[in-house]
Design a protein around this motif. Structure first.
Motif, PDB file in Angstrom:
ATOM      1  N   VAL A 224     -32.264   1.842 -51.583  1.00 46.97           N
ATOM      2  CA  VAL A 224     -31.987   1.281 -50.251  1.00 46.97           C
ATOM      3  C   VAL A 224     -30.663   1.795 -49.708  1.00 46.97           C
ATOM      4  CG1 VAL A 224     -31.571  -0.840 -48.950  1.00 46.97           C
ATOM      5  CG2 VAL A 224     -33.345  -0.779 -50.722  1.00 46.97           C
ATOM      6  N   ILE A 225     -29.638   1.823 -50.547  1.00 48.93           N
ATOM      7  CA  ILE A 225     -28.293   2.156 -50.087  1.00 48.93           C
ATOM      8  C   ILE A 225     -28.212   3.593 -49.592  1.00 48.93           C
ATOM      9  CG2 ILE A 225     -27.051   3.139 -52.064  1.00 48.93           C
ATOM     10  CD1 ILE A 225     -25.920   0.054 -50.145  1.00 48.93           C
ATOM     11  N   LEU A 226     -29.087   4.475 -50.101  1.00 50.77           N
ATOM     12  CA  LEU A 226     -29.095   5.870 -49.667  1.00 50.77           C
ATOM     13  C   LEU A 226     -29.835   6.063 -48.353  1.00 50.77           C
ATOM     14  CD1 LEU A 226     -29.750   7.677 -53.083  1.00 50.77           C
ATOM     15  CD2 LEU A 226     -27.609   7.612 -51.791  1.00 50.77           C
ATOM     16  N   ARG A 227     -30.561   5.028 -47.924  1.00 53.19           N
ATOM     17  CA  ARG A 227     -31.394   5.155 -46.727  1.00 53.19           C
ATOM     18  C   ARG A 227     -30.986   4.237 -45.578  1.00 53.19           C
ATOM     19  NH1 ARG A 227     -33.997   6.561 -51.066  1.00 53.19           N
ATOM     20  NH2 ARG A 227     -35.667   8.121 -50.997  1.00 53.19           N
ATOM     21  N   ILE A 228     -30.373   3.112 -45.908  1.00 54.53           N
ATOM     22  CA  ILE A 228     -30.052   2.118 -44.881  1.00 54.53           C
ATOM     23  C   ILE A 228     -28.587   1.732 -44.973  1.00 54.53           C
ATOM     24  CG2 ILE A 228     -30.572  -0.192 -44.002  1.00 54.53           C
ATOM     25  CD1 ILE A 228     -33.321   0.035 -45.268  1.00 54.53           C
ATOM     26  N   SER A 229     -27.930   1.633 -43.837  1.00 53.81           N
ATOM     27  CA  SER A 229     -26.554   1.139 -43.791  1.00 53.81           C
ATOM     28  C   SER A 229     -26.610  -0.382 -43.672  1.00 53.81           C
ATOM     29  CB  SER A 229     -25.796   1.736 -42.599  1.00 53.81           C
ATOM     30  OG  SER A 229     -24.517   1.141 -42.483  1.00 53.81           O
ATOM     31  N   ILE A 230     -26.378  -1.070 -44.762  1.00 52.22           N
ATOM     32  CA  ILE A 230     -26.483  -2.532 -44.722  1.00 52.22           C
ATOM     33  C   ILE A 230     -25.325  -3.143 -43.927  1.00 52.22           C
ATOM     34  CG2 ILE A 230     -27.718  -2.597 -46.912  1.00 52.22           C
ATOM     35  CD1 ILE A 230     -25.182  -3.606 -48.230  1.00 52.22           C
ATOM     36  N   TYR A 231     -24.238  -2.405 -43.773  1.00 54.37           N
ATOM     37  CA  TYR A 231     -23.112  -2.885 -42.967  1.00 54.37           C
ATOM     38  C   TYR A 231     -23.505  -3.020 -41.502  1.00 54.37           C
ATOM     39  CZ  TYR A 231     -18.582  -2.942 -40.603  1.00 54.37           C
ATOM     40  OH  TYR A 231     -17.520  -3.269 -39.806  1.00 54.37           O
ATOM     41  N   GLU A 232     -24.368  -2.132 -41.029  1.00 52.52           N
ATOM     42  CA  GLU A 232     -24.764  -2.124 -39.627  1.00 52.52           C
ATOM     43  C   GLU A 232     -26.034  -2.916 -39.372  1.00 52.52           C
ATOM     44  OE1 GLU A 232     -25.012   2.011 -38.724  1.00 52.52           O
ATOM     45  OE2 GLU A 232     -22.828   2.263 -38.514  1.00 52.52           O
ATOM     46  N   MET A 233     -26.558  -3.585 -40.362  1.00 55.03           N
ATOM     47  CA  MET A 233     -27.757  -4.391 -40.173  1.00 55.03           C
ATOM     48  C   MET A 233     -27.439  -5.588 -39.293  1.00 55.03           C
ATOM     49  SD  MET A 233     -29.398  -4.320 -44.027  1.00 55.03           S
ATOM     50  CE  MET A 233     -30.808  -5.314 -43.552  1.00 55.03           C
ATOM     51  N   PRO A 234     -28.383  -6.025 -38.456  1.00 57.81           N
ATOM     52  CA  PRO A 234     -28.138  -7.172 -37.558  1.00 57.81           C
ATOM     53  C   PRO A 234     -28.029  -8.486 -38.336  1.00 57.81           C
ATOM     54  CG  PRO A 234     -30.445  -6.517 -37.480  1.00 57.81           C
ATOM     55  CD  PRO A 234     -29.743  -5.466 -38.283  1.00 57.81           C
ATOM     56  N   ASP A 235     -27.463  -9.499 -37.704  1.00 59.49           N
ATOM     57  CA  ASP A 235     -27.291 -10.806 -38.337  1.00 59.49           C
ATOM     58  C   ASP A 235     -28.461 -11.737 -38.024  1.00 59.49           C
ATOM     59  OD1 ASP A 235     -24.943 -10.293 -39.657  1.00 59.49           O
ATOM     60  OD2 ASP A 235     -23.660 -10.971 -38.014  1.00 59.49           O
ATOM     61  N   ASN A 236     -29.673 -11.280 -38.270  1.00 56.11           N
ATOM     62  CA  ASN A 236     -30.830 -12.167 -38.149  1.00 56.11           C
ATOM     63  C   ASN A 236     -31.320 -12.569 -39.536  1.00 56.11           C
ATOM     64  OD1 ASN A 236     -32.583 -10.054 -39.171  1.00 56.11           O
ATOM     65  ND2 ASN A 236     -32.534  -9.141 -37.117  1.00 56.11           N
ATOM     66  N   GLY A 237     -32.266 -13.487 -39.584  1.00 55.98           N
ATOM     67  CA  GLY A 237     -32.696 -14.057 -40.855  1.00 55.98           C
ATOM     68  C   GLY A 237     -33.128 -13.045 -41.897  1.00 55.98           C
ATOM     69  N   PHE A 238     -34.052 -12.142 -41.532  1.00 53.66           N
ATOM     70  CA  PHE A 238     -34.579 -11.178 -42.499  1.00 53.66           C
ATOM     71  C   PHE A 238     -33.493 -10.213 -42.961  1.00 53.66           C
ATOM     72  CE2 PHE A 238     -36.368  -6.953 -43.336  1.00 53.66           C
ATOM     73  CZ  PHE A 238     -37.175  -7.259 -44.423  1.00 53.66           C
ATOM     74  N   ALA A 239     -32.676  -9.742 -42.024  1.00 53.79           N
ATOM     75  CA  ALA A 239     -31.626  -8.778 -42.361  1.00 53.79           C
ATOM     76  C   ALA A 239     -30.595  -9.400 -43.297  1.00 53.79           C
ATOM     77  CB  ALA A 239     -30.954  -8.278 -41.089  1.00 53.79           C
ATOM     78  N   ILE A 240     -30.267 -10.674 -43.073  1.00 54.38           N
ATOM     79  CA  ILE A 240     -29.296 -11.355 -43.938  1.00 54.38           C
ATOM     80  C   ILE A 240     -29.825 -11.483 -45.353  1.00 54.38           C
ATOM     81  CG2 ILE A 240     -28.160 -13.568 -44.378  1.00 54.38           C
ATOM     82  CD1 ILE A 240     -27.923 -13.902 -41.343  1.00 54.38           C
ATOM     83  N   ILE A 241     -31.101 -11.865 -45.475  1.00 50.99           N
ATOM     84  CA  ILE A 241     -31.720 -12.009 -46.793  1.00 50.99           C
ATOM     85  C   ILE A 241     -31.789 -10.657 -47.502  1.00 50.99           C
ATOM     86  CG2 ILE A 241     -33.845 -12.594 -48.016  1.00 50.99           C
ATOM     87  CD1 ILE A 241     -34.352 -14.708 -45.858  1.00 50.99           C
ATOM     88  N   MET A 242     -32.173  -9.624 -46.760  1.00 51.68           N
ATOM     89  CA  MET A 242     -32.269  -8.286 -47.337  1.00 51.68           C
ATOM     90  C   MET A 242     -30.899  -7.783 -47.765  1.00 51.68           C
ATOM     91  SD  MET A 242     -33.885  -4.819 -45.682  1.00 51.68           S
ATOM     92  CE  MET A 242     -33.867  -3.269 -46.618  1.00 51.68           C
TER      93      MET A 242
END
Length: 360
Positions: A224-242
């Motif tokens: 996941v870390i090589l494909r998605i920037s978790i820092y820039e993920m939105p603050d919605n329910g699914f994104a927070i859990i992920m």
């Protein structure tokens, strides 16, 4: 002088977490668009979750809260440890010494904790809820461990509900409530593992499960870390859990890999700080008596090394035993035997730093 029962691996992980925090702040303060880099993505996914996990884990070394007096003592100690530094650095240092007026506006500061030392307020809030939950659990559960754990979890969750309710009324930014709610599961999971880690690792099946979890966590986190920037993920329910799940997987992976790296290479060299009973050293040609207070003498009759069994044919005389173990033989010393707190005898060869034989 370091206490012999101190968990040095916890100190190592704390050091790693500190370095990650320093690196993360250095990158954001000194490097343009650092938040978009892979290195920052890795650091940000680990730094604070790792700190909170460790904070929960080390509660296993805390005194049990038996009564109201103990609870108030706990609250006082934690408040001084966390909120006093927050007050000093926020008001005295940054507000008065550095002249940053924003840190002298109490209302603005409390509603914008993430502009300063929010993590101190977060760990204080978590500690307060956990302390109350621990006290109620001891009061209700008594000698029933399952009942105690269930009570603690229920009260802890109720604490989260109360905190969320305050956040709804006053705003989730009030006293860093949003961040506190995010990190509370990390703290509890750290505590939970600390309660059962020795029992889990005491059997081969438990060790295999832990190894599988570490390997799986590393693969998931890296994928996941090589494909998605978790820092820039939105603050919605699914994104927070992920985001929380990925950070947890990363912390498990880094902790597991670090434990294997540091303990395998340093158990022998750090053995002197971990000895619980006696230390024995000698030559492969000699068998050594194992003498423990209040126990009968045990003898090592053979050892397994590289598939070959080497027989011992001679014991040290009782006169050769002193407070630290067998006196040195004239022969070249080749191995070291020590007994840990679980009375498991481990043999380590000089220079190898790994266990080659174990007697229980």
């Amino acid at each position: 002088m370091m206490k012999k029962d101190r968990n040095q691996f916890v100190d190592i992980m704390r050091g790693i977490a500190m370095l990650l925090v320093v690196l993360g702040h250095t990158m954001t303060g000194c490097t343009v668009d650092s938040q978009q880099s892979l290195l920052f993505n890795i650091v940000w996914s680990l730094q604070m979750p790792l700190f909170i996990l460790i904070s929960g884990y080390v509660t296993k070394y805390s005194c049990t809260i038996w009564n109201v007096k103990g609870l108030f003592k706990y609250i006082k100690r934690r408040t001084v440890a966390y909120m006093l530094p927050w007050f000093v650095w926020s008001f005295l240092i940054r507000g008065i010494v550095f002249g940053q007026k924003g840190f002298l506006d109490i209302k603005s500061l409390i509603w914008n904790m993430d502009s300063g030392y929010w993590f101190l307020a977060t760990i204080w809030s978590i500690s307060m809820i956990f302390g109350v939950a621990s006290y109620v659990a001891e009061l209700v559960g008594k000698d029933n461990n399952l009942k105690k754990q269930m009570t603690l979890l229920i009260v802890y969750i109720l604490g989260m509900v109360v905190l969320a309710s305050i956040g709804i009324l006053l705003g989730m930014s009030f006293f860093a409530i949003k961040l506190t709610l995010y990190y509370m599961p990390f703290y509890y999971l750290g505590y939970l593992y600390g309660q059962y880690d020795a029992r889990i690792l005491d059997c081969e099946k438990g060790k295999r499960i832990v190894e599988f979890v570490i390997a799986s966590s590393f693969i998931i986190w890296l994928f996941v870390i090589l494909r998605i920037s978790i820092y820039e993920m939105p603050d919605n329910g699914f994104a927070i859990i992920m985001r929380a799940g990925i950070s947890l997987a990363g912390c498990i992976a880094i902790s597991g890999l670090s434990k294997g790296l540091f303990t395998n290479k340093s158990d022998f060299f750090r053995g002197g700080a971990q000895l619980d009973r006696c230390t024995f050293s000698g030559n492969l040609l000699y068998a050594l008596p194992i003498i423990m207070p209040g126990k009968n003498k045990k003898q090592l009759s053979h050892m397994q090394l590289d598939g070959e069994k080497s027989n011992f044919n001679k014991l040290c005389d009782d006169s050769d035993i002193n407070n630290t173990g067998c006196k040195s033989h004239k022969q070249q010393q080749m191995f070291c035997i020590f007994i840990d707190g679980k009375e498991k005898i481990k043999i380590f060869f000089f220079g190898l730093g790994k266990e080659v034989w174990k007697y229980t």
